[in-house]
Scaffold this active site. Structure first.
Site, PDB file in Angstrom:
ATOM      1  N   GLU A 152       0.843  -1.213   0.000  1.00 35.88           N
ATOM      2  CA  GLU A 152       0.000   0.000   0.000  1.00 35.88           C
ATOM      3  C   GLU A 152       0.875   1.259   0.000  1.00 35.88           C
ATOM      4  O   GLU A 152       0.579   2.228  -0.702  1.00 35.88           O
ATOM      5  CB  GLU A 152      -0.933  -0.009   1.219  1.00 35.88           C
ATOM      6  CG  GLU A 152      -1.930  -1.154   1.176  1.00 35.88           C
ATOM      7  CD  GLU A 152      -2.921  -1.116   2.331  1.00 35.88           C
ATOM      8  OE1 GLU A 152      -2.523  -1.432   3.460  1.00 35.88           O
ATOM      9  OE2 GLU A 152      -4.085  -0.763   2.097  1.00 35.88           O
ATOM     10  N   GLU A 202      -3.518  -9.941   3.896  1.00 42.01           N
ATOM     11  CA  GLU A 202      -4.670  -9.542   4.722  1.00 42.01           C
ATOM     12  C   GLU A 202      -5.788 -10.580   4.640  1.00 42.01           C
ATOM     13  O   GLU A 202      -6.419 -10.921   5.645  1.00 42.01           O
ATOM     14  CB  GLU A 202      -5.221  -8.184   4.258  1.00 42.01           C
ATOM     15  CG  GLU A 202      -4.359  -6.992   4.626  1.00 42.01           C
ATOM     16  CD  GLU A 202      -3.307  -6.651   3.572  1.00 42.01           C
ATOM     17  OE1 GLU A 202      -2.939  -7.539   2.773  1.00 42.01           O
ATOM     18  OE2 GLU A 202      -2.851  -5.496   3.577  1.00 42.01           O
TER      19      GLU A 202
HETATM   20  C1  1HE Z   1       6.481  -8.618  12.166  1.00 37.04           C
HETATM   21  C2  1HE Z   1       5.830  -8.443  10.926  1.00 37.04           C
HETATM   22  C3  1HE Z   1       4.598  -7.744  10.924  1.00 37.04           C
HETATM   23  C4  1HE Z   1       7.648  -9.539  10.577  1.00 37.04           C
HETATM   24  N1  1HE Z   1       4.119  -7.282  12.096  1.00 37.04           N
HETATM   25  N2  1HE Z   1       5.958  -8.138  13.294  1.00 37.04           N
HETATM   26  N3  1HE Z   1       1.969  -8.481   7.063  1.00 37.04           N
HETATM   27  C5  1HE Z   1       2.147  -9.802   6.997  1.00 37.04           C
HETATM   28  O1  1HE Z   1       1.255 -10.603   7.194  1.00 37.04           O
HETATM   29  C6  1HE Z   1       3.565 -10.247   6.731  1.00 37.04           C
HETATM   30  C7  1HE Z   1       4.128 -10.907   7.966  1.00 37.04           C
HETATM   31  N4  1HE Z   1       5.562 -11.146   7.843  1.00 37.04           N
HETATM   32  C8  1HE Z   1       6.080 -12.156   7.117  1.00 37.04           C
HETATM   33  O2  1HE Z   1       5.397 -12.878   6.403  1.00 37.04           O
HETATM   34  C9  1HE Z   1       7.561 -12.349   7.211  1.00 37.04           C
HETATM   35  O3  1HE Z   1       8.012 -11.762   8.427  1.00 37.04           O
HETATM   36  C10 1HE Z   1       8.366 -11.744   6.036  1.00 37.04           C
HETATM   37  C11 1HE Z   1       8.104 -12.550   4.765  1.00 37.04           C
HETATM   38  C12 1HE Z   1       8.018 -10.297   5.796  1.00 37.04           C
HETATM   39  C13 1HE Z   1       9.875 -11.787   6.376  1.00 37.04           C
HETATM   40  O4  1HE Z   1      10.248 -13.108   6.725  1.00 37.04           O
HETATM   41  P1  1HE Z   1      11.633 -13.334   7.528  1.00 37.04           P
HETATM   42  O5  1HE Z   1      11.801 -14.817   7.670  1.00 37.04           O
HETATM   43  O6  1HE Z   1      12.719 -12.565   6.897  1.00 37.04           O
HETATM   44  O7  1HE Z   1      11.405 -12.655   8.969  1.00 37.04           O
HETATM   45  P2  1HE Z   1      10.578 -13.214  10.246  1.00 37.04           P
HETATM   46  O8  1HE Z   1      11.446 -14.167  11.012  1.00 37.04           O
HETATM   47  O9  1HE Z   1       9.240 -13.717   9.874  1.00 37.04           O
HETATM   48  O10 1HE Z   1      10.342 -11.882  11.096  1.00 37.04           O
HETATM   49  C14 1HE Z   1      11.391 -11.261  11.821  1.00 37.04           C
HETATM   50  C15 1HE Z   1      10.735 -10.510  12.969  1.00 37.04           C
HETATM   51  O11 1HE Z   1       9.886  -9.493  12.445  1.00 37.04           O
HETATM   52  C16 1HE Z   1       9.833 -11.411  13.810  1.00 37.04           C
HETATM   53  O12 1HE Z   1       9.877 -10.928  15.135  1.00 37.04           O
HETATM   54  P3  1HE Z   1      10.823 -11.610  16.261  1.00 37.04           P
HETATM   55  O13 1HE Z   1      10.585 -10.791  17.492  1.00 37.04           O
HETATM   56  O14 1HE Z   1      10.366 -13.049  16.350  1.00 37.04           O
HETATM   57  O15 1HE Z   1      12.237 -11.505  15.721  1.00 37.04           O
HETATM   58  C17 1HE Z   1       8.460 -11.173  13.234  1.00 37.04           C
HETATM   59  O16 1HE Z   1       7.426 -11.429  14.157  1.00 37.04           O
HETATM   60  C18 1HE Z   1       8.550  -9.694  12.932  1.00 37.04           C
HETATM   61  N5  1HE Z   1       7.590  -9.300  11.898  1.00 37.04           N
HETATM   62  N6  1HE Z   1       6.572  -9.035   9.967  1.00 37.04           N
HETATM   63  C19 1HE Z   1       4.796  -7.492  13.251  1.00 37.04           C
HETATM   64  N7  1HE Z   1       3.926  -7.494   9.806  1.00 37.04           N
HETATM   65  C20 1HE Z   1      -3.126  -0.594   6.843  1.00 37.04           C
HETATM   66  S1  1HE Z   1      -3.639  -2.144   6.877  1.00 37.04           S
HETATM   67  C21 1HE Z   1      -2.382  -3.125   6.251  1.00 37.04           C
HETATM   68  C22 1HE Z   1      -2.678  -4.551   6.562  1.00 37.04           C
HETATM   69  C23 1HE Z   1      -1.449  -5.381   6.456  1.00 37.04           C
HETATM   70  O17 1HE Z   1      -0.380  -4.936   6.144  1.00 37.04           O
HETATM   71  S2  1HE Z   1      -1.678  -7.027   6.759  1.00 37.04           S
HETATM   72  C24 1HE Z   1      -0.202  -7.779   6.312  1.00 37.04           C
HETATM   73  C25 1HE Z   1       0.754  -7.836   7.455  1.00 37.04           C
END
Ligand code: 1HE
Length: 262
Positions: free
Chosen positions: A116, A136
């Protein structure tokens, strides 16, 4: 400049500080956008220094942006959710309808709110490492950062519906083919390409850039007759600027570059 967040950084580049480089700087959380970061984006685009003629936005670390910070989601009720979405709208409006064109330099994850954010920019450059998704749908939520308005205008409602219903992930080359990005470059070079484009944009007449950013999308929403009229008004205003007259004179007198095939 002080913003709501230390997770976003502004630096100026170019001989006259004409390029603003904005870095999402929360790599340990994959640049997930918490409220502070969203407000930081708003603050930066509302307060760009007067020298700036073009901007680039990119993400530090392995990914452009993992979208909404999901850890903040559970604490909101419906009314707060509405206001939260409106806050995103206001912040990303500052990107799209700010003073200067913005180039997104994308790599790694460009997902959810990250897509976005990219959609609010004027030009999108992707390197080959990028992947694009709207998780989402599978997370039981909806887009809230203007995606339902902007993304269908890039790729069509059918493709966006598919992305949200099925969790489809587009790789970089496919993403460029369908219109999520206008430039596809080798891995690790998106920022360089974005800076090259921003430098070119910064050399245009500022009023022309402003007209392109602000008039083109509005004309696209107008009925043809109103669009022709808006275009005529915009053309008259822009060509009346002294800078436009000087640039045309430079071409006619052989001082300006010709259009080249490359
Ligand atoms: C996060 C987030 C997040 C990572 N919010 N903490 N977005 C999503 O559904 C995407 C969610 N994220 C992922 O699918 C993956 O993290 C990635 C593909 C982006 C990256 O993967 P990777 O293996 O490099 O990293 P990771 O191990 O998954 O994440 C590293 C850390 O970042 C981990 O935290 P930690 O404390 O365990 O180290 C994750 O929890 C954290 N992290 N993404 C919070 N999104 C205005 S409305 C918009 C609506 C949306 O955007 S919905 C889609 C949200």
């Amino acid at each position: 400049m002080s913003t709501h967040s230390n997770d976003i950084r502004l630096s100026l580049q170019g001989a006259s500080s004409e390029i603003a480089v904005i870095a999402l700087n929360r790599p340990t959380k994959r640049n997930a956008l918490n409220d502070g970061l969203v407000l930081g984006i708003r603050d930066i685009f509302q307060n760009l220094p007067g020298s700036v003629r073009a901007a680039v936005i990119h993400g530090e670390g392995e990914h452009f942006c993992a979208g909404l910070d999901l850890s903040e989601l559970s604490e909101r009720d419906a009314g707060q959710g509405l206001m939260h979405s409106r806050m995103w709208h206001a912040a990303l409006d500052c990107v799209q309808h700010g003073p200067v064109p913005v180039v997104a330099a994308m790599h790694g994850a460009v997902v959810g709110g990250g897509l976005e954010l990219a959609s609010a920019c004027h030009i999108r450059v992707t390197d080959e490492s990028s992947f694009f998704a709207l998780p989402e749908g599978t997370r039981g939520i909806f887009v809230g950062g203007g995606g339902s308005v902007r993304i269908p205008r890039l790729i069509g409602a059918a493709r966006m519906t598919d992305m949200m219903l099925t969790g489809r992930v587009y790789k970089a080359a496919e993403a460029e083919r369908i219109g999520l990005a206008q430039y596809l470059v080798p891995t690790g070079t998106a920022l360089d390409k974005a800076l090259e484009l921003a430098t070119r944009i910064a050399s245009n007449a500022p009023l022309t850039n402003y007209a392109l950013m602000h008039a083109l999308p509005r004309i696209a929403e107008q009925p043809a007759d109103q669009g022709f009229f808006t275009e005529a008004l915009m053309a008259a205003i822009v060509q009346n600027a002294p800078e436009a007259k000087a640039r045309v004179r430079d071409f006619l007198e052989g001082r300006a570059a010709k259009v080249k095939k490359e």
